[in-house]
Each structure stands twice: as C-alpha cells, then as structure tokens.
Enzyme design. Sequence first.
Site, short mmCIF file in Angstrom:
data_model
loop_
_atom_site.label_atom_id
_atom_site.label_comp_id
_atom_site.label_asym_id
_atom_site.label_seq_id
_atom_site.Cartn_x
_atom_site.Cartn_y
_atom_site.Cartn_z
N TYR A 141 19.24 92.49 41.09
CA TYR A 141 20.71 92.94 40.97
C TYR A 141 20.62 93.31 39.62
O TYR A 141 21.50 94.43 39.15
CB TYR A 141 21.87 92.01 41.46
CG TYR A 141 21.64 91.65 42.98
CD1 TYR A 141 20.77 92.75 44.12
CD2 TYR A 141 22.85 91.09 43.74
CE1 TYR A 141 21.12 92.29 45.02
CE2 TYR A 141 23.00 91.08 44.74
CZ TYR A 141 22.44 91.16 45.85
OH TYR A 141 22.28 91.13 47.47
N LYS A 190 10.20 83.57 48.29
CA LYS A 190 9.36 84.13 49.06
C LYS A 190 8.19 84.37 48.77
O LYS A 190 7.78 85.52 48.31
CB LYS A 190 10.31 85.48 48.96
CG LYS A 190 9.43 86.31 50.72
CD LYS A 190 9.45 85.67 51.86
CE LYS A 190 8.93 87.20 52.93
NZ LYS A 190 8.55 86.55 54.25
N ASP A 223 13.29 84.09 54.98
CA ASP A 223 13.09 84.06 56.53
C ASP A 223 13.14 83.40 57.63
O ASP A 223 14.20 83.22 57.98
CB ASP A 223 11.91 85.04 57.26
CG ASP A 223 10.52 84.87 55.95
OD1 ASP A 223 10.47 84.34 55.40
OD2 ASP A 223 9.70 85.74 56.78
N ASP A 247 22.87 85.77 48.69
CA ASP A 247 23.34 87.23 48.62
C ASP A 247 24.20 87.32 49.94
O ASP A 247 24.92 87.02 50.74
CB ASP A 247 23.47 88.16 48.54
CG ASP A 247 24.97 88.95 48.46
OD1 ASP A 247 25.44 88.74 48.47
OD2 ASP A 247 24.51 90.32 47.72
N ASP A 251 26.22 85.05 53.44
CA ASP A 251 26.63 85.89 54.17
C ASP A 251 26.96 85.55 55.58
O ASP A 251 27.80 85.32 56.60
CB ASP A 251 26.59 87.23 54.29
CG ASP A 251 27.75 87.59 52.70
OD1 ASP A 251 28.35 87.06 52.17
OD2 ASP A 251 27.66 88.58 52.81
#
Length: 357
Positions: A141, A190, A223, A247, A251
């Site tokens: 970001y 990851k 994942d 993020d 959610d």
Amino acid sequence: MKASIVLLPGDGIGPEITQQARRVLEKVGEVFGHEFTFSSHLIGGIAIDETGNPLPDETVAACRSADAILLGAVGGPKWDDPSAKTRPEAGLLKIRKELGLFANLRPIKLFAELVDASPLKREIIEGTDILFLRELTGGIYFGESGRSGSGADETATQAMVYSVGEVERIVRLAAKAAQGRDNRLTSVDKANVLEPSRLWRQVAARVMAEEFPDVQYDVVLVDAMAMHLINRPADFDVVVTGNMFGDILTDEASMLPGSLGMLPSASLGSDGPGLYEPIHGSAPDIAGKSIANPLATILAAAMLLRHSLSAETEAVAIETAVGKVLAAGLRTADIARGSEAIGTEAMGDAVVQRISK
C-alpha cells in the site's frame, strides 16, 4: 482523569456511529469521574469537498495534540472516480503514516449471544477469539507505484516493500500480546512466491527464537489461512501479518461473528495517540437512515480507553454493557436475523443505560 479525544466522523454512517460512541464515553466519564473533552475534525470525502484535501493540516495538528482519536469511516461512491486527483482513503493512509501508527489490532471475538448470527455452523464458530495484528505503514500500500505505456501496452506497477525493522517491531508487539493471552502466535505470509514474504519469515523466526522462545509459534501461507478461518477459526490465538494480507484476512474474519458492525480496531504506534475505529466502511447506502450498527464503534471506544488511557476497568464496563444489550435481545438490522431490529440511536441508548461500575 482528564483526556482530550479527537473525533473524525468522516463520511457515510461515520457521523451517526461516532456520535453514539461519544455518548458512551461521556457516560463513562460521568460514572467514573473522568473529564473527556471532544473536538471534531475533517477527514475523507467530506474533507475533499470542503478543503480539497482528504486530510487537512488542521486535522493532523489536532490529532498530534490529542490523547486519542476516534474515527468513523471514510469514502463512498461520490468520490470513487479512479481518475480523481485524490480519494478519501488517501486521508486514512496519510494519518496512519503521519502518526507512525504501524500496528493495527483487530480482535475477532464471538459474543455468545450472536453465535447463531454467524454464517458458519455453531460447532465451527464456538470458541473463536482471535487477535489479528496487521502491519500498517509498510508493504504494497505504501510501495512505489506508476504507470507506463499506452493503449493495450499500458502497464501499472506497485512495489511490495518491507524492511527488517518494520517486521521486527510488529512481530515483537504480536508476541507480547500472545504472552498475555494463550501464548500462541501464527505468522501469515506468502514466502513461497514473494521475496518480501521471505524476508518477513526469516526475521519473524529470528525474533521469536531469540526473544520469545516460550511462545508457541507457527507459520501459515495466506491462502491456507483464508481457508482455515472458515473451517477451524477457534484454533488460532494471535495472528500477525503484513498490510495487504491483514486487510483481506480481517475482513474475511469479520464475518465469523456475523457482522462487520460488531468489530472494532486500534491503530497504535511507538508513542503518541492511538487511532480507534470500526473495521467496516462508510455504508453510504444506509447513511442517514439511523439503522447502522454502532456497536463496533462503541467497542472501539473501549479499546481507546484500554490502550491509550490505561483505563482497563472502564473499557470492561463498556464491553460488559454491550454484552448485556445483546443478552437482552436487542439487535440492529445487520444482526437481527429476522427478529425485530432497533435503530442506531436506540442501540446507543441501550448501551449508555447499562454503563456502571
């Protein structure tokens, strides 16, 4: 206690839910003998409309001098033009950067009264109590971005960047949080395909081995973590991860208790004021209808008391009041699940009435 609290109501339902949280804090001040002073300032879309800037200098100055900050929500379709010079979310990213708020704490805790509001089966969801720590000022970001070329050959890039220091400080904070809970920490990355994640994994492993050997530590790919949150969420205690992964995962996890409207968050730095907010967005489709759920913002006010004002007893008083409201069967539309729903102000009234020592 005397404390100054900056309110950033923002856009959409932000002003409605922030007002209810303020009322609860005022009641806490009355019951426990504290003096809270409040001032409201612009951020997000309304700040763009009134000043052309999603985070005016006046807002930054007010936040720097406050003891704590309570935010509503920013954004909405009005400001969604991708070609716009600036967007409401830029104000949110900038305030985090300006105040050095590198750690976002998002508790995913199930209220027993809302077990049946979850989209998951009771046997899967029961016992869920996860604390996510999301790194907030690094990662993709904030990486360098740009576009080049034109037509079918136009490309866009954004870099994911993490430093050793950024990883160390968030992992340390997460490990300390784990020591105060069930002593288990999961790091999500990851590392099988991303170089920044390989650095993250190496640094996190070193910090845990050298400084927190007593904490049960494991690593999960992002994942796989997305899958585990759906099939075995109660197996996790504290979870630490990077900005983008955090993020998305939080959610997803927010739906475990049944509604975004139930979950607060805290953004903390090394020093200075913390910023507290619900994790949901501005919900412009229901703005002004007095049907929004204010409980996430009210619970964010409890986190404000706990983390910025060291007022644990007062924080618990708010959380207990919310529990009593739910036990009494009171629900806003998002958690009503077919039963009668009450409005935003009525829910605020119910919590205020139950605040006690």
